[in-house]
Design a protein around this motif. Structure first.
Motif, PDB file in Angstrom:
ATOM      1  N   GLN A  78     -12.542  12.609   3.252  1.00  0.00           N
ATOM      2  CA  GLN A  78     -13.579  13.469   3.811  1.00  0.00           C
ATOM      3  C   GLN A  78     -14.806  12.664   4.224  1.00  0.00           C
ATOM      4  O   GLN A  78     -15.446  12.954   5.249  1.00  0.00           O
ATOM      5  N   ARG A  79     -15.143  11.648   3.451  1.00  0.00           N
ATOM      6  CA  ARG A  79     -16.308  10.825   3.773  1.00  0.00           C
ATOM      7  C   ARG A  79     -16.062  10.006   5.038  1.00  0.00           C
ATOM      8  O   ARG A  79     -16.985   9.791   5.834  1.00  0.00           O
ATOM      9  N   GLU A  80     -14.836   9.571   5.237  1.00  0.00           N
ATOM     10  CA  GLU A  80     -14.511   8.843   6.468  1.00  0.00           C
ATOM     11  C   GLU A  80     -14.697   9.749   7.688  1.00  0.00           C
ATOM     12  O   GLU A  80     -15.226   9.315   8.718  1.00  0.00           O
ATOM     13  N   VAL A  81     -14.244  10.979   7.577  1.00  0.00           N
ATOM     14  CA  VAL A  81     -14.397  11.919   8.692  1.00  0.00           C
ATOM     15  C   VAL A  81     -15.872  12.245   8.910  1.00  0.00           C
ATOM     16  O   VAL A  81     -16.350  12.314  10.046  1.00  0.00           O
ATOM     17  N   VAL A 215     -28.183   5.267   7.405  1.00  0.00           N
ATOM     18  CA  VAL A 215     -28.068   6.730   7.407  1.00  0.00           C
ATOM     19  C   VAL A 215     -26.927   7.179   6.502  1.00  0.00           C
ATOM     20  O   VAL A 215     -27.077   8.106   5.701  1.00  0.00           O
ATOM     21  N   LEU A 216     -25.790   6.499   6.611  1.00  0.00           N
ATOM     22  CA  LEU A 216     -24.608   6.877   5.835  1.00  0.00           C
ATOM     23  C   LEU A 216     -24.702   6.458   4.373  1.00  0.00           C
ATOM     24  O   LEU A 216     -23.919   6.932   3.548  1.00  0.00           O
ATOM     25  N   ASN A 217     -25.627   5.532   4.049  1.00  0.00           N
ATOM     26  CA  ASN A 217     -25.698   4.945   2.715  1.00  0.00           C
ATOM     27  C   ASN A 217     -24.383   4.233   2.410  1.00  0.00           C
ATOM     28  O   ASN A 217     -23.750   4.447   1.368  1.00  0.00           O
ATOM     29  N   ASN A 218     -23.983   3.378   3.336  1.00  0.00           N
ATOM     30  CA  ASN A 218     -22.700   2.682   3.244  1.00  0.00           C
ATOM     31  C   ASN A 218     -22.742   1.624   2.149  1.00  0.00           C
ATOM     32  O   ASN A 218     -23.551   0.697   2.200  1.00  0.00           O
ATOM     33  N   ALA A 219     -21.846   1.727   1.202  1.00  0.00           N
ATOM     34  CA  ALA A 219     -21.836   0.802   0.067  1.00  0.00           C
ATOM     35  C   ALA A 219     -20.883  -0.370   0.259  1.00  0.00           C
ATOM     36  O   ALA A 219     -20.658  -1.131  -0.684  1.00  0.00           O
ATOM     37  N   ASP A 220     -20.348  -0.542   1.485  1.00  0.00           N
ATOM     38  CA  ASP A 220     -19.342  -1.594   1.637  1.00  0.00           C
ATOM     39  C   ASP A 220     -19.216  -2.070   3.081  1.00  0.00           C
ATOM     40  O   ASP A 220     -18.118  -2.043   3.637  1.00  0.00           O
ATOM     41  N   GLY A 240     -15.166   5.053   3.334  1.00  0.00           N
ATOM     42  CA  GLY A 240     -14.869   5.921   2.209  1.00  0.00           C
ATOM     43  C   GLY A 240     -15.962   5.976   1.161  1.00  0.00           C
ATOM     44  O   GLY A 240     -16.115   6.984   0.469  1.00  0.00           O
ATOM     45  N   VAL A 241     -16.729   4.885   1.014  1.00  0.00           N
ATOM     46  CA  VAL A 241     -17.788   4.864  -0.003  1.00  0.00           C
ATOM     47  C   VAL A 241     -19.140   5.006   0.695  1.00  0.00           C
ATOM     48  O   VAL A 241     -19.926   4.064   0.801  1.00  0.00           O
ATOM     49  N   THR A 242     -19.383   6.204   1.170  1.00  0.00           N
ATOM     50  CA  THR A 242     -20.617   6.542   1.882  1.00  0.00           C
ATOM     51  C   THR A 242     -21.144   7.883   1.359  1.00  0.00           C
ATOM     52  O   THR A 242     -20.463   8.577   0.599  1.00  0.00           O
ATOM     53  N   PHE A 243     -22.374   8.201   1.750  1.00  0.00           N
ATOM     54  CA  PHE A 243     -22.984   9.510   1.495  1.00  0.00           C
ATOM     55  C   PHE A 243     -23.290   9.772   0.026  1.00  0.00           C
ATOM     56  O   PHE A 243     -23.463  10.927  -0.367  1.00  0.00           O
ATOM     57  N   HIS A 244     -23.378   8.716  -0.791  1.00  0.00           N
ATOM     58  CA  HIS A 244     -23.762   8.943  -2.189  1.00  0.00           C
ATOM     59  C   HIS A 244     -25.210   9.410  -2.240  1.00  0.00           C
ATOM     60  O   HIS A 244     -26.026   9.074  -1.377  1.00  0.00           O
ATOM     61  N   ARG A 250     -25.086  -1.396   0.743  1.00  0.00           N
ATOM     62  CA  ARG A 250     -24.602  -2.744   0.453  1.00  0.00           C
ATOM     63  C   ARG A 250     -23.951  -3.263   1.732  1.00  0.00           C
ATOM     64  O   ARG A 250     -22.942  -2.730   2.187  1.00  0.00           O
ATOM     65  N   THR A 251     -24.526  -4.308   2.323  1.00  0.00           N
ATOM     66  CA  THR A 251     -24.139  -4.695   3.664  1.00  0.00           C
ATOM     67  C   THR A 251     -24.416  -6.172   3.914  1.00  0.00           C
ATOM     68  O   THR A 251     -25.222  -6.788   3.208  1.00  0.00           O
ATOM     69  N   LEU A 252     -23.760  -6.714   4.916  1.00  0.00           N
ATOM     70  CA  LEU A 252     -24.076  -8.058   5.407  1.00  0.00           C
ATOM     71  C   LEU A 252     -25.108  -8.010   6.527  1.00  0.00           C
ATOM     72  O   LEU A 252     -25.532  -9.067   6.998  1.00  0.00           O
TER      73      LEU A 252
END
Length: 324
Positions: A78-81, A215-220, A240-244, A250-252
């Motif tokens: 669901q988070r990917e979508v 915006v997504l709060n992307n952790a990976d 998949g590990v977003t929207f927390h 966490r990003t490069l």
């Protein structure tokens, strides 16, 4: 260190996804052709056939998701979508078309494949030579859709002052400062005891992706999680590990940390804020919790209020590991 090669950008009014591809993803007959083995969750390479059109795609069934300590079980698809829907609302088109649907192993996320199709094996085995296409395969490192080595550098070949070309987007250099056209991320310790500076290209496509990740709060956001597409496009995958609800960015892509947002990004965020109060917000409510959608709106508000890229901070590690 040479400046990175410039690739033509796709503007806000650039061509969007082909509606026929989305129809095939959503309604086509889904056939598993192989399993991407180097993945932490089940990732199946598939073909979707609809109305005489065949598209290559990735299918990640919920049944193949590994539990995470900080995200509710069975929610990664669901988070990917949701990440795709937010990306489309920005007009940047940074995430390949992604849908939620039923498949051979139950409900899951289905996403358009980025890169050349994987040829079928002559002996009838799956495309990667695996004999196991169930969602309980042999997971390992994070996946890269195109099956190639993720972005990274070979530290054994990097000489003093030299740069390892990794698609003109990420590199390691032994220079103390990034060259023109590059942004510093972090100093890295190499296996042989030397240190090197990890840099990324000062590229508007990457900068848009950095804004989207905030915006997504992307952790990976690893190096292997952005892929080049046709016509100079750049796509981000594995959301998949977003929207927390807690800060887990966490990003490069920290090269612009603390810098003012481009005017284009401010305009996009203003429009996104309005969309969240309308149809986009209603659609996201079907995929995320009320607390997660509220946190999403708050992140957009803070970005607009500060007018700057976020900076690393807090106890949460700011660089994904492994970084590639």
């Amino acid at each position: 260190m040479p400046a990175p090669e410039r690739i033509p950008e796709v503007g806000l009014n650039g061509s969007g996804p082909d509606p026929r591809d989305i129809e095939a993803l959503q309604h086509g007959e889904l056939t598993v052709r192989g399993q991407i083995r180097d993945a932490s969750n089940a990732v199946l390479y598939c073909e979707a056939v609809h109305g005489g059109r065949t598209v290559a795609c990735v299918y990640k069934p919920v049944a193949g998701e590994r539990p995470l300590w900080d995200f509710p079980d069975g929610t990664l698809a669901q988070r990917e979508v949701a990440a795709y829907l937010v990306s489309e609302a920005t007009g940047w088109g940074l995430v390949p078309p992604t849908v939620l649907r039923d498949g051979p192993y139950g409900e899951g996320m289905v996403q358009l494949w980025v890169g050349p199709p994987v040829p079928a094996a002559e002996d009838g085995e799956p495309a990667d030579g695996s004999d196991d296409t169930s969602p309980d395969g042999d997971p390992g490192a994070e996946d890269a859709q195109d099956g190639e080595a993720p972005a990274g550098a070979d530290d054994e070949e990097a000489g003093s002052g030299d740069i390892e070309d990794v698609g003109a987007l990420l590199a390691l250099t032994e220079d103390a400062e990034p060259a023109p056209g590059w942004k510093a991320v972090v100093e890295a310790e190499l296996e042989n005891g030397r240190s090197a500076l990890l840099v990324h290209a000062d590229d508007m496509r990457l900068r848009r992706l950095a804004v989207l990740d905030a915006v997504l709060n992307n952790a990976d956001r690893k190096g292997g999680h952005f892929l080049p597409g046709p016509g100079g496009r750049l796509y981000g995958i594995d959301h998949g590990v977003t929207f927390h609800t807690e800060n887990k960015l966490r990003t490069l892509l920290w090269g612009w940390a603390g810098e003012p947002l481009p005017a284009e990004a401010v305009t996009v965020l203003e429009k996104l804020s309005a969309h969240l109060s309308g149809a986009l917000g209603e659609r996201l409510a079907e995929l995320l919790t009320p607390a997660e959608t509220a946190a999403l709106g708050e992140r957009v508000r803070v970005l607009l209020e500060t007018g700057r890229h976020p900076v690393p901070g807090g106890d949460w590690p700011s660089i994904p590991w492994p970084p590639v």
